[in-house]
Design a protein around this motif. Structure first.
Motif, PDB file in Angstrom:
ATOM      1  N   GLU C  80     -28.140-120.003  19.274  1.00 40.11           N
ATOM      2  CA  GLU C  80     -27.686-120.548  20.553  1.00 40.11           C
ATOM      3  C   GLU C  80     -28.157-119.633  21.673  1.00 40.11           C
ATOM      4  OE1 GLU C  80     -23.441-120.660  19.783  1.00 40.11           O
ATOM      5  OE2 GLU C  80     -23.123-118.745  20.799  1.00 40.11           O
ATOM      6  N   TRP C  82     -26.936-118.472  25.541  1.00 41.81           N
ATOM      7  CA  TRP C  82     -25.963-118.497  26.643  1.00 41.81           C
ATOM      8  C   TRP C  82     -26.662-118.013  27.907  1.00 41.81           C
ATOM      9  CZ3 TRP C  82     -20.230-118.857  26.663  1.00 41.81           C
ATOM     10  CH2 TRP C  82     -19.747-119.475  25.512  1.00 41.81           C
ATOM     11  N   PHE C 117     -22.073-119.111  30.349  1.00 45.30           N
ATOM     12  CA  PHE C 117     -21.888-120.465  29.811  1.00 45.30           C
ATOM     13  C   PHE C 117     -22.870-120.710  28.676  1.00 45.30           C
ATOM     14  CE2 PHE C 117     -24.689-120.513  33.461  1.00 45.30           C
ATOM     15  CZ  PHE C 117     -25.780-121.259  33.046  1.00 45.30           C
ATOM     16  N   LEU C 118     -22.496-121.633  27.790  1.00 48.49           N
ATOM     17  CA  LEU C 118     -23.352-122.038  26.674  1.00 48.49           C
ATOM     18  C   LEU C 118     -24.488-122.876  27.243  1.00 48.49           C
ATOM     19  CD1 LEU C 118     -24.192-122.449  23.803  1.00 48.49           C
ATOM     20  CD2 LEU C 118     -22.153-123.804  23.398  1.00 48.49           C
ATOM     21  N   THR C 121     -28.586-125.207  22.601  1.00 50.88           N
ATOM     22  CA  THR C 121     -28.624-125.183  21.136  1.00 50.88           C
ATOM     23  C   THR C 121     -30.099-125.251  20.724  1.00 50.88           C
ATOM     24  OG1 THR C 121     -28.340-127.562  21.302  1.00 50.88           O
ATOM     25  CG2 THR C 121     -26.352-126.245  20.886  1.00 50.88           C
ATOM     26  N   ASN C 123     -31.965-127.347  19.238  1.00 50.48           N
ATOM     27  CA  ASN C 123     -32.698-128.603  19.472  1.00 50.48           C
ATOM     28  C   ASN C 123     -32.970-128.860  20.946  1.00 50.48           C
ATOM     29  OD1 ASN C 123     -29.921-128.991  19.797  1.00 50.48           O
ATOM     30  ND2 ASN C 123     -30.034-131.166  19.302  1.00 50.48           N
ATOM     31  N   ARG C 124     -32.432-128.044  21.829  1.00 45.83           N
ATOM     32  CA  ARG C 124     -32.700-128.200  23.269  1.00 45.83           C
ATOM     33  C   ARG C 124     -33.617-127.101  23.809  1.00 45.83           C
ATOM     34  NH1 ARG C 124     -27.178-129.753  22.416  1.00 45.83           N
ATOM     35  NH2 ARG C 124     -26.911-131.923  23.083  1.00 45.83           N
ATOM     36  N   TYR C 152     -28.460-109.577  17.707  1.00 47.84           N
ATOM     37  CA  TYR C 152     -28.231-109.839  16.284  1.00 47.84           C
ATOM     38  C   TYR C 152     -26.767-109.543  15.990  1.00 47.84           C
ATOM     39  CZ  TYR C 152     -28.368-109.822  11.240  1.00 47.84           C
ATOM     40  OH  TYR C 152     -28.101-110.121   9.928  1.00 47.84           O
ATOM     41  N   LYS C 153     -26.030-110.558  15.601  1.00 49.68           N
ATOM     42  CA  LYS C 153     -24.583-110.438  15.372  1.00 49.68           C
ATOM     43  C   LYS C 153     -23.889-109.768  16.563  1.00 49.68           C
ATOM     44  CE  LYS C 153     -24.559-111.156  10.540  1.00 49.68           C
ATOM     45  NZ  LYS C 153     -23.588-111.570   9.577  1.00 49.68           N
ATOM     46  N   VAL C 183     -27.237-128.306  30.584  1.00 53.26           N
ATOM     47  CA  VAL C 183     -27.420-128.541  29.144  1.00 53.26           C
ATOM     48  C   VAL C 183     -27.944-129.952  28.919  1.00 53.26           C
ATOM     49  CG1 VAL C 183     -26.321-128.462  26.884  1.00 53.26           C
ATOM     50  CG2 VAL C 183     -25.427-127.028  28.743  1.00 53.26           C
ATOM     51  N   TYR C 240     -19.839-112.507  26.965  1.00 57.41           N
ATOM     52  CA  TYR C 240     -20.235-113.574  26.036  1.00 57.41           C
ATOM     53  C   TYR C 240     -19.576-113.397  24.667  1.00 57.41           C
ATOM     54  CZ  TYR C 240     -23.386-115.392  22.346  1.00 57.41           C
ATOM     55  OH  TYR C 240     -23.897-115.963  21.203  1.00 57.41           O
ATOM     56  N   ASN C 244     -15.083-114.683  21.170  1.00 58.78           N
ATOM     57  CA  ASN C 244     -16.011-115.758  20.858  1.00 58.78           C
ATOM     58  C   ASN C 244     -16.497-115.666  19.409  1.00 58.78           C
ATOM     59  OD1 ASN C 244     -17.421-118.036  21.526  1.00 58.78           O
ATOM     60  ND2 ASN C 244     -18.517-117.102  23.230  1.00 58.78           N
ATOM     61  N   ALA C 245     -16.899-116.790  18.867  1.00 55.73           N
ATOM     62  CA  ALA C 245     -17.588-116.827  17.571  1.00 55.73           C
ATOM     63  C   ALA C 245     -19.072-116.655  17.866  1.00 55.73           C
ATOM     64  CB  ALA C 245     -17.334-118.165  16.879  1.00 55.73           C
ATOM     65  N   VAL C 246     -19.642-115.538  17.452  1.00 52.16           N
ATOM     66  CA  VAL C 246     -21.041-115.226  17.780  1.00 52.16           C
ATOM     67  C   VAL C 246     -21.890-115.395  16.525  1.00 52.16           C
ATOM     68  CG1 VAL C 246     -22.605-113.443  18.634  1.00 52.16           C
ATOM     69  CG2 VAL C 246     -20.291-113.627  19.568  1.00 52.16           C
ATOM     70  N   PRO C 247     -22.970-116.170  16.627  1.00 52.68           N
ATOM     71  CA  PRO C 247     -23.809-116.408  15.443  1.00 52.68           C
ATOM     72  C   PRO C 247     -24.723-115.214  15.147  1.00 52.68           C
ATOM     73  CG  PRO C 247     -24.784-117.501  17.324  1.00 52.68           C
ATOM     74  CD  PRO C 247     -23.500-116.864  17.809  1.00 52.68           C
TER      75      PRO C 247
END
Lengths: 289, 289, 289, 289
Positions: C80, C82, C117-118, C121, C123-124, C152-153, C183, C240, C244-247
């Motif tokens: 993602e 942000w 803000f997000l 993703t 695909n965008r 990274y993480k 978005v 950020y 938050n859940a961070v990938p």
């Protein structure tokens, strides 16, 4: 150092056992979910798996010793398992007795080229304490206890214990049936852990034993040593990887010398225990498939 | 109806050819990216693959006929390929000649149990117009042209053409080497398309031919019919799927009757063409691995 | 050190550029397919990304300099993206002019809490030299050139250049429309490379410039410095990642100071070039979505 | 018809409830692992999800009614969740009271363009009976009970219940903080099931209620109807999908009319229950993140 994959599906973790201490490596670094993650990182960073793991122990929570025996899963997510046959010393006496058997086994024994074959895909592989299978259309079924070599992109990174389940009746009927005797549902198990290659002195000098229990009674019990192998591990690995497409993670089982008597065949609910010195003990019960 | 996977990596699409018309099914519905998507949908919706495809042609753009011959990829993303051996009629004369060869082939020929074996994993499988492999440590290498059965969860959904590459020298040395003679880098190819099972009258009555070209010269050319098979397709499928863990998508090759003379072996850059009536022609060149 | 993802789909590779030399890291070690593989290995092995890459250069083939400019793909497969807003210095004069604009921008400027803000993703998100989008229902569209932080993480591992495409007309109509202004299809691009964090002296002292070309004519051209930021990169990253859940892999764009005049809006086929000192130049054309 | 995803990780299954009977669809056909599999098959086969499911009930084992309430998981593996705001009727009286609030809400209420925003990615979404989050840096937190539209490739295939957790304090501080008030760890839940679109008469005429329990005491309880919506579901879906990259599976929450009093804020261990007529009841407890 020994690496175990433990826990329930969805909350599985990689656990390190060293000198009796047990560490939760996944808790230390969430990028370490399985042994393959360590192997890949060690390959990329050009360092040793155990060295990485040692550093992780600084921040890894310790667990009770039982953690490395409960809820065990397949210790390495191998993309495929290969196996070798006729790799152990056959005595002169046995060779004469074998003379009543197909010559091809003795031929392989004496040939330059070892016998290796594709033994299992992931969907046919079961983990420790899970049931291995005997084919419903087979009358004579045995386990084959074997030292397993763990490979990352074809390089030896560790060792495990393997059970190369075999239908002797199908194999015996015709050598062309060997794949059916060897490759079927639940035909293979590996575990309980991966012993790192760099922490194992000599894979050719390890005691190996097997017991088979039925209703609490010991039906079979015997011991050998990987020192009885007449091929080296590297020779077998070369035979598997040469001219072949080798996946990221694979296991090569190196053959067996422990074979129950001709009169014995496995039944449902038998329990097969296979131990190799310095690695561990792999236990599986038996079910018909 | 025939299904082709065409196009470059990253822009691959499923294409239907029927009565000479070619339709872009992926353009008609972006959920249809491969033959497996149709097979899965047909299984879930309890309908026929061709019926689904027919409905998609209403909104599918038509393509030129060449589309179904250019940029061909493996027509079905099989999780594994199995193969069968000794499945074609052997004449009395040949049987007597065979008497100088290992008896086990004649034994299989006459036995209830067919010979089936795990032939290839996805990383060893090549598509149409890609190079199949001959092992660098083998002196005698041949293609084996075979009718391939396409299975979804073990059920027959289509047919394709397969090339089961084999090292005769390694196989001939010892039957225990059969897996090495059969399973190696680039050891198998399937294509050019999947012919749906429901649109093929009788898989046991199809002409099959093979040619081998070297430097523009025809080195081998012969023809047979799947009518010469002494096992049925269903019998072979049962032998593969019984007692086995069967993946979503697999292909079973059903053995061959077309074999080059003993004096012939494949070389780099040879071109092998295999055709089966009502299915298509699979073409591969040869490379040493 | 700079990391580029280059090549066609299906044959993509990670390339390192350092001191003018270009190395094919994927050729050196096939486990290194993307920047994320280095970041993960460095995290697991507790070492530095550049140190790993330096070691890989010993066995990595060198490539021509053009390799790091042709066939560029998104340099990091971010889960993602942000973005942050109102992060650059606003002069007293501008602040007075802004007084005719919504107060909320000045409020954010002076508040403890930044605006994040997000943004996008996967695909965008589009890569270098691919087209960024302007919404067909928007009249006033602008690029926003921004320094991108690669995480990274949640830990800073590198920097890139980002284009945070924005519909001023939709955003201006109502602040609640901000997500629609930000978005949408093709709303973001990052590239051309990831500059490693450890090789970049000071992310708060980098020249940043943007040009917009239309039919060969320069429509916009201006320069600023990340030294004009009134927030630190770490402050924005904390905003950020906290709560938050961070990938595994993400990018945080840090806001902009380069804004075309009110009279300017992007059109199809315009070309936007954004450069940041010591990182590189990201180029995208424009298309209506 | 109602579709539930039930069971433990690793043994999860899709379950159908219709007229009080509960069927295990995954047991009937192992290709049906989740609602998305039905949606995809229905799209490919150009048929109706419920029609496929009805056919599966012929061979599906029935389960006890409790199966559709225990071990519930997110009923659809949405690639993303979007949400809408200010979609319910505001009375003249409320509008006058609102006049002390930011005008932008009334502007949206009256504007052609609805307010929609990217609410959650899969790693921020929790299933039924799992804990939704309140940010540790927020003082005023509320649930927002909403009708959720389930989309396959942008087409409406079902309905569910959603909880769009919101930080009123952060949102209230500045509209530019809206994404932080809305997008964070555990910010959203959907469930308990997907009600198929074809079996739901009118999504604009459903009773919706919410209760909040604290230590066994009811802190909030109120009821409304989706008939109070001033936008249609289709209008909101269009606003989300136009000019946008839409993934295979997504959920659009359609806004709320049930809001606790200004004095109320959620605390750890509160339990939020949201029910929508003909769909079901979604229950979540609360935790600080």
């Amino acid at each position: 150092m020994r690496y175990y994959q433990v826990g329930e599906e969805g909350a599985s973790r990689l656990v390190l056992e060293t000198d009796g201490d047990v560490y939760d490596l996944t808790a230390a670094n969430s990028s370490v979910e399985a042994f393959g993650d360590l192997a890949r990182a060690a390959s990329i960073a050009d360092t040793d798996i155990d060295e990485i793991a040692s550093r992780l122990t600084d921040s890894a929570p310790t667990l009770s010793a039982e953690t490395a025996t409960d809820s065990l899963q397949t210790p390495v997510h191998a993309d495929e398992v290969w196996a070798a046959g006729v790799t152990y010393h056959i005595s002169e006496k046995a060779r004469q007795e074998e003379s009543t058997k197909p010559e091809m086994y003795l031929d392989v024994y004496e040939a330059d080229r070892p016998e290796v074959f594709l033994k299992a895909t992931p969907n046919r592989l079961v983990g420790p304490d899970d049931a291995v299978g005997i084919r419903n259309d087979s009358e004579w079924d045995v386990p084959e206890p074997e030292l397993g070599v763990v490979l990352y992109k074809g390089d030896i990174v560790g060792y495990t214990v393997g059970n190369d389940m075999s239908s002797r009746s199908i194999e015996g009927e015709n050598p062309l049936y060997l794949p059916q005797a060897k490759v079927y549902d639940r035909c293979c198990s590996i575990g309980p852990c991966v012993r790192s290659a760099s922490s194992l002195d000599d894979p050719h000098d390890l005691e190996m034993w097997m017991t088979i229990q039925r209703d609490g009674e010991t039906m079979y019990e015997d011991t050998t040593s990987t020192g009885e192998m007449v091929r080296t591990v590297h020779e077998l690995v070369d035979c598997y990887t040469d001219h072949n497409a080798v996946p990221d993670l694979s296991v090569l089982l190196t053959g067996t010398a422990l074979v129950p008597d001709e009169g014995f065949t496995l039944r449902d609910d038998d329990v097969v225990d296979i131990g190799i010195e310095d690695i561990g003990r792999l236990s599986n019960d038996v079910t018909t498939v």
